[in-house]
Motif scaffolding. Structure first.
Motif, PDB file in Angstrom:
ATOM      1  N   HIS A  96       6.918  -2.492  22.085  1.00 60.27           N
ATOM      2  CA  HIS A  96       6.279  -1.305  22.649  1.00 60.27           C
ATOM      3  C   HIS A  96       7.352  -0.471  23.347  1.00 60.27           C
ATOM      4  CE1 HIS A  96       6.214  -3.936  26.255  1.00 60.27           C
ATOM      5  NE2 HIS A  96       6.306  -2.805  26.915  1.00 60.27           N
ATOM      6  N   PRO A  97       7.105   0.809  23.572  1.00 58.56           N
ATOM      7  CA  PRO A  97       8.088   1.627  24.299  1.00 58.56           C
ATOM      8  C   PRO A  97       8.401   0.986  25.647  1.00 58.56           C
ATOM      9  CG  PRO A  97       6.370   3.001  23.368  1.00 58.56           C
ATOM     10  CD  PRO A  97       5.932   1.573  23.175  1.00 58.56           C
ATOM     11  N   ILE A  98       9.652   1.137  26.091  1.00 53.20           N
ATOM     12  CA  ILE A  98      10.087   0.417  27.291  1.00 53.20           C
ATOM     13  C   ILE A  98      10.931   1.325  28.182  1.00 53.20           C
ATOM     14  CG2 ILE A  98      12.208  -0.507  26.256  1.00 53.20           C
ATOM     15  CD1 ILE A  98      11.375  -3.235  27.600  1.00 53.20           C
ATOM     16  N   THR A  99      10.922   1.033  29.467  1.00 55.17           N
ATOM     17  CA  THR A  99      11.728   1.776  30.440  1.00 55.17           C
ATOM     18  C   THR A  99      12.876   0.899  30.929  1.00 55.17           C
ATOM     19  OG1 THR A  99      10.466   1.012  32.349  1.00 55.17           O
ATOM     20  CG2 THR A  99       9.683   3.047  31.249  1.00 55.17           C
ATOM     21  N   SER A 100      13.829   1.528  31.571  1.00 57.60           N
ATOM     22  CA  SER A 100      14.962   0.768  32.117  1.00 57.60           C
ATOM     23  C   SER A 100      14.483  -0.203  33.201  1.00 57.60           C
ATOM     24  CB  SER A 100      16.028   1.714  32.663  1.00 57.60           C
ATOM     25  OG  SER A 100      15.498   2.545  33.669  1.00 57.60           O
ATOM     26  N   SER A 101      13.465   0.189  33.963  1.00 51.16           N
ATOM     27  CA  SER A 101      12.929  -0.698  35.008  1.00 51.16           C
ATOM     28  C   SER A 101      12.357  -1.975  34.407  1.00 51.16           C
ATOM     29  CB  SER A 101      11.838   0.007  35.808  1.00 51.16           C
ATOM     30  OG  SER A 101      12.346   1.155  36.420  1.00 51.16           O
ATOM     31  N   GLY A 134       7.626  10.310  34.966  1.00 55.83           N
ATOM     32  CA  GLY A 134       8.313  10.871  36.124  1.00 55.83           C
ATOM     33  C   GLY A 134       9.729  11.212  35.721  1.00 55.83           C
ATOM     34  N   ARG A 135      10.694  10.603  36.392  1.00 55.54           N
ATOM     35  CA  ARG A 135      12.102  10.831  36.057  1.00 55.54           C
ATOM     36  C   ARG A 135      12.682   9.702  35.214  1.00 55.54           C
ATOM     37  NH1 ARG A 135      14.660  12.200  41.769  1.00 55.54           N
ATOM     38  NH2 ARG A 135      16.113  10.731  40.852  1.00 55.54           N
ATOM     39  N   THR A 136      11.845   8.760  34.797  1.00 59.70           N
ATOM     40  CA  THR A 136      12.306   7.602  34.030  1.00 59.70           C
ATOM     41  C   THR A 136      12.095   7.823  32.533  1.00 59.70           C
ATOM     42  OG1 THR A 136      11.711   6.154  35.879  1.00 59.70           O
ATOM     43  CG2 THR A 136      11.996   5.120  33.728  1.00 59.70           C
ATOM     44  N   ASN A 137      13.146   7.603  31.760  1.00 56.85           N
ATOM     45  CA  ASN A 137      13.047   7.732  30.306  1.00 56.85           C
ATOM     46  C   ASN A 137      12.286   6.560  29.696  1.00 56.85           C
ATOM     47  OD1 ASN A 137      14.546  10.108  30.149  1.00 56.85           O
ATOM     48  ND2 ASN A 137      16.486   9.017  29.961  1.00 56.85           N
ATOM     49  N   ILE A 138      11.611   6.845  28.598  1.00 55.08           N
ATOM     50  CA  ILE A 138      10.931   5.817  27.808  1.00 55.08           C
ATOM     51  C   ILE A 138      11.700   5.695  26.500  1.00 55.08           C
ATOM     52  CG2 ILE A 138       8.789   5.146  26.668  1.00 55.08           C
ATOM     53  CD1 ILE A 138       7.355   7.027  28.700  1.00 55.08           C
TER      54      ILE A 138
END
Length: 130
Positions: free
Chosen positions: A23-28, A67-71
């Motif tokens: 699934h799409p994921i964030t750096s966090s 927000g400011r986080t890329n997916i």
């Protein structure tokens, strides 16, 4: 992909997690997975650097933002990456010759009768499809 770039060991680790996540994921999320599953606590900037390199190498894309986080999502599968890496290796070291590759790989190493039979069968099937 004419400008194929091999992934570093750590880049490959990051991509293996992304491919497995499905699934799409964030750096966090990646930071949490590395801390939990691999015992590695990376700084956000470190992960951001790896993700930027993966985007630059063409194996990952940014599909949106929270927000400011890329997916992030992969733009090729693990199988597609392996195929590209194998083709690149073959072209770079063996000038595209499968025969030269196999000779190098197995010269001096005894193949079993079963392995030779499997290879013959595989090549016969490939030839029949042409």
């Amino acid at each position: 992909m004419n400008n194929f770039q091999k992934l570093s060991e750590t880049e490959m680790e990051v991509m293996e997690i992304i491919w497995a996540t499905d699934h799409p994921i964030t750096s966090s999320e990646l930071l949490e997975i590395f801390a939990r599953d691999k015992g590695r606590k990376w700084k956000g900037q470190t992960m951001a650097t790896f993700l930027a390199r993966l985007v630059e190498k063409g194996v990952l894309i940014i599909t949106g933002q929270q927000g400011r986080t890329n997916i992030y999502e992969p733009c090729m599968s693990l199988e597609q990456y392996r195929s590209q890496e194998a083709k690149n290796l073959l072209e770079t070291l063996y000038k595209g010759s499968v025969k030269n590759f196999l000779v190098t790989l197995y010269d001096g190493n005894d193949l079993t009768v079963e392995e030779i039979a499997e290879l013959k069968q595989w090549f016969s099937q490939k030839e029949a499809k042409k």
